[in-house]
Write a protein that holds these residues in place. Structure first.
Motif, mmCIF file in Angstrom:
data_model
loop_
_atom_site.group_PDB
_atom_site.id
_atom_site.type_symbol
_atom_site.label_atom_id
_atom_site.label_comp_id
_atom_site.label_asym_id
_atom_site.label_seq_id
_atom_site.Cartn_x
_atom_site.Cartn_y
_atom_site.Cartn_z
ATOM 1 N N GLY A 121 -77.806 -39.550 -47.438
ATOM 2 C CA GLY A 121 -79.028 -40.052 -48.054
ATOM 3 C C GLY A 121 -78.717 -40.872 -49.298
ATOM 4 N N LEU A 122 -79.286 -42.075 -49.361
ATOM 5 C CA LEU A 122 -78.984 -43.002 -50.437
ATOM 6 C C LEU A 122 -80.219 -43.347 -51.248
ATOM 7 N N LYS A 123 -79.981 -43.900 -52.457
ATOM 8 C CA LYS A 123 -81.022 -44.519 -53.262
ATOM 9 C C LYS A 123 -80.514 -45.883 -53.697
ATOM 10 N N TYR A 124 -81.413 -46.713 -54.228
ATOM 11 C CA TYR A 124 -81.054 -48.116 -54.441
ATOM 12 C C TYR A 124 -81.893 -48.717 -55.552
ATOM 13 N N GLY A 125 -81.299 -49.701 -56.215
ATOM 14 C CA GLY A 125 -82.037 -50.429 -57.235
ATOM 15 C C GLY A 125 -81.167 -50.953 -58.356
ATOM 16 N N THR A 126 -79.928 -50.440 -58.460
ATOM 17 C CA THR A 126 -79.032 -50.866 -59.524
ATOM 18 C C THR A 126 -77.668 -51.256 -58.952
ATOM 19 N N ALA B 11 -64.961 -35.388 -46.657
ATOM 20 C CA ALA B 11 -66.186 -34.850 -47.255
ATOM 21 C C ALA B 11 -66.895 -35.957 -48.023
ATOM 22 N N LEU B 12 -68.111 -36.272 -47.625
ATOM 23 C CA LEU B 12 -68.907 -37.315 -48.253
ATOM 24 C C LEU B 12 -70.040 -36.674 -49.054
ATOM 25 N N THR B 13 -70.088 -36.926 -50.344
ATOM 26 C CA THR B 13 -71.194 -36.453 -51.176
ATOM 27 C C THR B 13 -72.174 -37.599 -51.351
ATOM 28 N N ASP B 14 -73.403 -37.428 -50.825
ATOM 29 C CA ASP B 14 -74.359 -38.534 -50.878
ATOM 30 C C ASP B 14 -75.143 -38.502 -52.177
ATOM 31 N N GLN B 15 -76.137 -39.388 -52.300
ATOM 32 C CA GLN B 15 -76.886 -39.507 -53.550
ATOM 33 C C GLN B 15 -78.000 -38.482 -53.691
ATOM 34 N N ARG B 16 -78.094 -37.574 -52.730
ATOM 35 C CA ARG B 16 -78.939 -36.384 -52.897
ATOM 36 C C ARG B 16 -78.129 -35.229 -53.458
ATOM 37 N N GLY B 17 -76.804 -35.378 -53.458
ATOM 38 C CA GLY B 17 -75.924 -34.276 -53.807
ATOM 39 C C GLY B 17 -75.527 -33.457 -52.602
ATOM 40 N N SER B 18 -75.929 -33.879 -51.418
ATOM 41 C CA SER B 18 -75.575 -33.181 -50.183
ATOM 42 C C SER B 18 -74.185 -33.608 -49.727
ATOM 43 N N VAL B 19 -73.465 -32.688 -49.095
ATOM 44 C CA VAL B 19 -72.121 -32.968 -48.606
ATOM 45 C C VAL B 19 -72.144 -33.019 -47.083
ATOM 46 N N VAL B 20 -71.636 -34.116 -46.530
ATOM 47 C CA VAL B 20 -71.508 -34.291 -45.092
ATOM 48 C C VAL B 20 -70.022 -34.399 -44.777
ATOM 49 N N VAL C 232 -74.953 -49.756 -55.771
ATOM 50 C CA VAL C 232 -74.104 -50.512 -54.848
ATOM 51 C C VAL C 232 -72.662 -50.020 -54.935
ATOM 52 N N THR C 233 -72.198 -49.770 -56.147
ATOM 53 C CA THR C 233 -70.846 -49.233 -56.333
ATOM 54 C C THR C 233 -70.680 -47.919 -55.580
ATOM 55 N N THR C 234 -71.694 -47.054 -55.684
ATOM 56 C CA THR C 234 -71.652 -45.771 -54.982
ATOM 57 C C THR C 234 -71.630 -45.980 -53.474
ATOM 58 N N TRP C 235 -72.460 -46.888 -52.968
ATOM 59 C CA TRP C 235 -72.499 -47.162 -51.526
ATOM 60 C C TRP C 235 -71.139 -47.644 -51.032
ATOM 61 N N SER D 144 -68.174 -47.130 -52.307
ATOM 62 C CA SER D 144 -67.218 -46.018 -52.306
ATOM 63 C C SER D 144 -67.482 -45.071 -51.148
ATOM 64 N N LEU D 145 -68.741 -44.790 -50.895
ATOM 65 C CA LEU D 145 -69.114 -43.861 -49.825
ATOM 66 C C LEU D 145 -68.748 -44.429 -48.452
ATOM 67 N N PHE D 146 -69.084 -45.684 -48.222
ATOM 68 C CA PHE D 146 -68.776 -46.309 -46.928
ATOM 69 C C PHE D 146 -67.258 -46.426 -46.734
ATOM 70 N N ALA D 147 -66.556 -46.794 -47.801
ATOM 71 C CA ALA D 147 -65.110 -46.926 -47.701
ATOM 72 C C ALA D 147 -64.471 -45.581 -47.344
ATOM 73 N N LYS D 148 -64.944 -44.525 -47.954
ATOM 74 C CA LYS D 148 -64.403 -43.202 -47.650
ATOM 75 C C LYS D 148 -64.717 -42.805 -46.221
ATOM 76 N N ALA D 149 -65.943 -43.076 -45.772
ATOM 77 C CA ALA D 149 -66.335 -42.734 -44.397
ATOM 78 C C ALA D 149 -65.486 -43.482 -43.374
ATOM 79 N N LEU D 150 -65.084 -44.696 -43.707
ATOM 80 C CA LEU D 150 -64.280 -45.517 -42.797
ATOM 81 C C LEU D 150 -62.784 -45.247 -42.917
ATOM 82 N N GLY D 151 -62.408 -44.394 -43.869
ATOM 83 C CA GLY D 151 -60.990 -44.174 -44.111
ATOM 84 C C GLY D 151 -60.342 -45.314 -44.859
ATOM 85 N N ARG D 152 -61.142 -45.992 -45.731
ATOM 86 C CA ARG D 152 -60.647 -47.178 -46.429
ATOM 87 C C ARG D 152 -60.933 -47.078 -47.929
ATOM 88 N N THR D 153 -60.572 -45.960 -48.544
ATOM 89 C CA THR D 153 -60.892 -45.734 -49.945
ATOM 90 C C THR D 153 -60.275 -46.797 -50.856
#
Length: 352
Positions: free
Chosen positions: A131-136, A19-28, A140-143, A145-154
């Protein structure tokens, strides 16, 4: 040379749906680690490759991301990234849904804060989209974590984020120990075709302050408005910065200022303190996993007599951690732009 293979799954990653929670608060929800990922935002492609230590799971990206791969060292480290399809969205990030569907992705990464017009067509096509947002740096930390979880590499994501947190704490503390006058540093996001500076609230303004310098384009007397702000030459001359940083979003070089009669009165030009920002696995100017290297580089540029780092060794150790890759001497020169910046003051500190 690449010294370790990527694409593994962490032993600590639980079996079953992810379960991936993105930066909109949506769960994929993914039934298994993603094997095919399309990235549209920048610098998602570069961060994904760093998390994965591989381009094996990146099957599509937006063209500006591909340009960064091509122009930097990422394409050398991972030649397969250069062959990745990069027509999945236009310059406004509007997706080419047909091209994305043809890639049969398990997951699509898109901006989540720029309106539904660029994300709804993907979701309406039945694709799983975060869905992502960016600027800080926190983004990047959130991205990561999200990518690592999606890849099975937490576990891998946790390790990368811990290293960045440690670097942030170290640089913040170090910036407070600098002595003497604070140099005035202006970051030019654009130079060719019109000046655009980093003003109040920008990421660049933050790291200028972090290293112990000051940004005359920020705060009282600075640029009007927040963010990247267009200014005229007279304004830059009035600020008269000690140091000018040329970003990686156009082709401007230090010699363009040194050779121009317009800028001969600028302190940074008279004292040869104009520098092109390095370009590594991604552009060093905006937030990314390589940002601690930018902070250390800028600290050495701003306070050459107080330099505390062997940046070349730092790049090597960082690239081994990010990419499983040890850059050659020539590649380090290219990343640090030694040829481009050698006409600028104190740049010999970055030589081998």
């Amino acid at each position: 040379m690449v010294t370790s293979a990527g694409g593994a799954t962490d032993a600590a990653t639980p079996a079953g749906p992810i379960a991936l929670t993105d930066q909109r608060g949506s769960v994929v929800t993914l039934e298994r680690p993603a094997g095919r990922i399309v990235t549209i935002p920048q610098p998602a492609a570069s961060i994904l490759v760093a998390v994965d230590q591989s381009a094996d799971h990146l099957v599509g990206m937006q063209n500006a991301s591909w340009v960064a791969v091509h122009d930097g060292i990422l394409g050398t480290m991972f030649p397969a990234a250069l062959a990745v399809r990069h027509d999945v969205a236009d310059d406004t990030f509007t997706p080419n849904v047909e091209a994305v569907l043809a890639l049969q992705p398990d997951l699509v990464v898109q901006w989540g804060d720029q309106g539904t017009g660029i994300i709804a067509p993907l979701e309406n096509a039945g694709l799983k989209v975060v869905g992502l947002k960016y600027g800080t740096q926190d983004d990047v930390t959130t991205w990561i974590s999200l990518f690592a979880k999606a890849l099975g590499r937490t576990e891998r994501g946790d390790q990368l984020n811990a290293a960045t947190l440690k670097a942030t704490q170290q640089m913040t503390a170090l910036g407070k120990t600098t002595t003497g006058a604070k140099p005035r540093v202006v970051y030019l996001n654009r130079f060719v075709g019109g000046l655009k500076v980093a003003g109040t609230g920008t990421y660049n303004d933050g790291y200028i302050a972090m290293v112990g310098a000051q940004n005359p384009a920020s705060g009282p007397g600075g640029a009007s408005g927040k963010g990247m702000v267009g200014v005229d030459p007279e304004q830059l001359l009035a600020w008269d910065p000690d140091i000018v940083l040329l970003g990686n979003f156009d082709a401007a070089l230090p010699k363009d200022l040194y050779d121009s009669t317009v800028w001969r009165g600028l302190t940074a030009v008279r004292e040869k303190r104009v520098y092109k920002v390095p370009l590594g696995g991604y552009r060093w100017d905006p937030p990314s996993h390589e940002s601690p290297l930018m902070w250390r580089w800028l600290g050495m540029v701003a306070f050459p007599d107080q330099a505390r780092y062997d940046l070349r060794a730092d790049v090597v150790s960082s690239y081994q951690r990010f990419y499983g890759y040890q850059p050659t001497t020539a590649e380090l020169d290219a990343i640090l732009r030694t040829a481009t910046n050698d006409g600028s003051a104190d740049y010999q500190q970055f030589h081998a």
